[in-house]
Design a protein around this motif. Sequence first.
Motif, PDB file in Angstrom:
ATOM      1  N   GLY A 108      18.887   6.695  68.546  1.00 20.44           N
ATOM      2  CA  GLY A 108      17.412   6.337  68.278  1.00 20.44           C
ATOM      3  C   GLY A 108      17.142   5.012  68.349  1.00 20.44           C
ATOM      4  N   PHE A 109      16.950   4.155  68.775  1.00 25.05           N
ATOM      5  CA  PHE A 109      16.796   2.789  68.600  1.00 25.05           C
ATOM      6  C   PHE A 109      15.934   2.660  69.813  1.00 25.05           C
ATOM      7  N   TRP A 110      15.590   2.630  71.314  1.00 23.83           N
ATOM      8  CA  TRP A 110      14.748   2.683  71.753  1.00 23.83           C
ATOM      9  C   TRP A 110      13.404   3.438  71.485  1.00 23.83           C
ATOM     10  N   PRO A 111      13.570   5.030  71.424  1.00 26.25           N
ATOM     11  CA  PRO A 111      12.392   5.438  71.442  1.00 26.25           C
ATOM     12  C   PRO A 111      11.766   4.422  69.683  1.00 26.25           C
ATOM     13  N   ASN A 112      12.496   4.099  68.654  1.00 28.13           N
ATOM     14  CA  ASN A 112      11.366   3.358  67.786  1.00 28.13           C
ATOM     15  C   ASN A 112      11.541   2.022  67.446  1.00 28.13           C
ATOM     16  N   SER A 113      12.710   1.322  68.739  1.00 25.35           N
ATOM     17  CA  SER A 113      11.695  -0.024  69.300  1.00 25.35           C
ATOM     18  C   SER A 113      10.813   0.274  69.773  1.00 25.35           C
ATOM     19  N   ALA A 114      10.642   1.387  70.321  1.00 24.63           N
ATOM     20  CA  ALA A 114       9.213   1.199  71.269  1.00 24.63           C
ATOM     21  C   ALA A 114       8.204   1.503  71.223  1.00 24.63           C
ATOM     22  N   ARG A 115       7.666   2.000  69.595  1.00 22.75           N
ATOM     23  CA  ARG A 115       7.566   2.665  68.786  1.00 22.75           C
ATOM     24  C   ARG A 115       7.067   1.179  67.810  1.00 22.75           C
ATOM     25  N   ALA A 116       7.881   0.571  67.738  1.00 27.79           N
ATOM     26  CA  ALA A 116       8.082  -0.732  67.121  1.00 27.79           C
ATOM     27  C   ALA A 116       6.937  -1.908  67.490  1.00 27.79           C
ATOM     28  N   VAL A 117       7.412  -1.297  68.566  1.00 27.40           N
ATOM     29  CA  VAL A 117       6.317  -2.510  69.939  1.00 27.40           C
ATOM     30  C   VAL A 117       4.931  -2.800  69.986  1.00 27.40           C
ATOM     31  N   LEU A 118       5.016  -1.076  70.236  1.00 28.63           N
ATOM     32  CA  LEU A 118       2.901   0.117  70.279  1.00 28.63           C
ATOM     33  C   LEU A 118       2.197  -1.459  68.830  1.00 28.63           C
ATOM     34  N   ILE A 119       3.061  -0.483  68.054  1.00 25.27           N
ATOM     35  CA  ILE A 119       1.949  -0.402  66.617  1.00 25.27           C
ATOM     36  C   ILE A 119       2.309  -2.365  66.004  1.00 25.27           C
ATOM     37  N   THR A 120       3.288  -2.867  66.226  1.00 25.88           N
ATOM     38  CA  THR A 120       3.343  -4.565  65.636  1.00 25.88           C
ATOM     39  C   THR A 120       2.107  -4.842  66.142  1.00 25.88           C
ATOM     40  N   ALA A 121       2.006  -4.978  67.929  1.00 29.09           N
ATOM     41  CA  ALA A 121       0.792  -5.729  69.319  1.00 29.09           C
ATOM     42  C   ALA A 121      -0.354  -4.789  68.877  1.00 29.09           C
ATOM     43  N   SER A 122      -0.138  -3.660  68.219  1.00 25.94           N
ATOM     44  CA  SER A 122      -1.954  -3.146  68.438  1.00 25.94           C
ATOM     45  C   SER A 122      -2.661  -3.528  67.328  1.00 25.94           C
ATOM     46  N   GLN A 123      -1.309  -3.712  65.836  1.00 28.63           N
ATOM     47  CA  GLN A 123      -1.653  -4.044  64.413  1.00 28.63           C
ATOM     48  C   GLN A 123      -2.296  -5.269  64.677  1.00 28.63           C
ATOM     49  N   LEU A 124      -0.827  -6.222  65.272  1.00 29.33           N
ATOM     50  CA  LEU A 124      -1.374  -7.765  64.628  1.00 29.33           C
ATOM     51  C   LEU A 124      -2.352  -8.547  65.634  1.00 29.33           C
ATOM     52  N   ALA A 125      -2.208  -8.112  66.627  1.00 28.93           N
ATOM     53  CA  ALA A 125      -3.135  -8.822  67.699  1.00 28.93           C
ATOM     54  C   ALA A 125      -4.570  -8.624  67.519  1.00 28.93           C
ATOM     55  N   SER A 126      -4.642  -6.743  67.404  1.00 33.06           N
ATOM     56  CA  SER A 126      -5.652  -6.692  66.939  1.00 33.06           C
ATOM     57  C   SER A 126      -6.972  -6.987  65.554  1.00 33.06           C
ATOM     58  N   TYR A 127      -5.949  -7.320  64.575  1.00 33.06           N
ATOM     59  CA  TYR A 127      -6.767  -8.093  63.573  1.00 33.06           C
ATOM     60  C   TYR A 127      -6.612  -9.351  63.882  1.00 33.06           C
ATOM     61  N   ASP A 128      -5.812 -10.349  64.237  1.00 33.52           N
ATOM     62  CA  ASP A 128      -5.644 -11.546  64.469  1.00 33.52           C
ATOM     63  C   ASP A 128      -7.947 -11.768  65.405  1.00 33.52           C
ATOM     64  N   THR A 129      -7.808 -10.874  66.391  1.00 28.36           N
ATOM     65  CA  THR A 129      -8.687 -11.064  67.228  1.00 28.36           C
ATOM     66  C   THR A 129      -9.546 -10.732  66.592  1.00 28.36           C
ATOM     67  N   PHE A 130     -10.076  -9.568  66.134  1.00 28.76           N
ATOM     68  CA  PHE A 130     -10.845  -9.671  64.758  1.00 28.76           C
ATOM     69  C   PHE A 130     -11.722 -10.272  63.889  1.00 28.76           C
ATOM     70  N   LYS A 131     -10.625 -10.482  63.576  1.00 25.56           N
ATOM     71  CA  LYS A 131     -11.248 -11.760  62.553  1.00 25.56           C
ATOM     72  C   LYS A 131     -11.032 -12.555  62.615  1.00 25.56           C
ATOM     73  N   ARG A 132     -10.913 -13.636  63.915  1.00 26.62           N
ATOM     74  CA  ARG A 132     -11.654 -14.477  64.943  1.00 26.62           C
ATOM     75  C   ARG A 132     -13.008 -13.830  65.639  1.00 26.62           C
ATOM     76  N   LEU A 133     -13.062 -13.208  65.968  1.00 20.00           N
ATOM     77  CA  LEU A 133     -14.712 -12.493  65.946  1.00 20.00           C
ATOM     78  C   LEU A 133     -15.383 -12.631  65.067  1.00 20.00           C
ATOM     79  N   CYS A 134     -15.198 -12.242  63.713  1.00 19.85           N
ATOM     80  CA  CYS A 134     -15.620 -11.995  62.787  1.00 19.85           C
ATOM     81  C   CYS A 134     -16.561 -13.061  62.306  1.00 19.85           C
ATOM     82  N   ILE A 135     -15.518 -14.602  61.713  1.00 25.08           N
ATOM     83  CA  ILE A 135     -14.823 -15.701  61.857  1.00 25.08           C
ATOM     84  C   ILE A 135     -16.703 -16.793  62.579  1.00 25.08           C
ATOM     85  N   ASP A 136     -15.879 -16.316  64.170  1.00 24.33           N
ATOM     86  CA  ASP A 136     -16.579 -17.171  64.857  1.00 24.33           C
ATOM     87  C   ASP A 136     -18.024 -16.404  65.918  1.00 24.33           C
TER      88      ASP A 136
END
Length: 228
Positions: free
Chosen positions: A103-131
Amino acid sequence: MSLQLSASMLRELTYSTTRFAAYEELKSYFTTSSSPPGLPALIAMGCISGFLGGLAGNPADVLNIRMLSDAALPPERRRNYRHAFHGLAHVVRNEGVGSLYRGFWPNSARAVLITASQLASYDTFKRLCIDKAGMSDNLTTHFSASLMAGFVATTVCSPVDVLKTRVMSASTSESGVTGLLREICRKEGITWVFRGWVPSFTRLGPHTIATFLLLEEHKKIYRMLKGI
């Protein structure tokens, strides 16, 4: 339940630690004081980190699923792993290392989606809040950015979670993922992608908030100890 908890803890120690560590290392490597990475770069870093996290966490995920489902099996078919490491040794000895990556491929696909959406959006929103909003780099900013990141992550992962649930519950006579997807769209329209969004956000939203609040505190302590 306590036995299954050991597999859950092992998954978090491998999956979460790897994806966050890889993301922070990539971000540190590609960040300069004059040119912080933009959203596309952050998404790319999140995708790479998520894939590495899925790779590291898949063995524990296999054990977690097996130990969770063990109680529903008849006694003669139960695996009876005493704890996560006993399960690891048992799988490698009797089924080979490759079984840890089922089940590596479906698991890794979800891991890619959730990591990119969580971490990238968090850093972007944090930068918008500050700047843009003039907020300080404090608990309020971290909470606001993580709340919005949880909203984005739930929305991005919702179609994958719904489709995965439908595939797992479909009868064997139904024709593959493509046929099932076509049938769902025909019967329910595009709104199927947001089925179960509220309970998903109820679970993922607080988890995202707690994760980033703890991560920010960890980084603060680390910088203090390192004199950064």
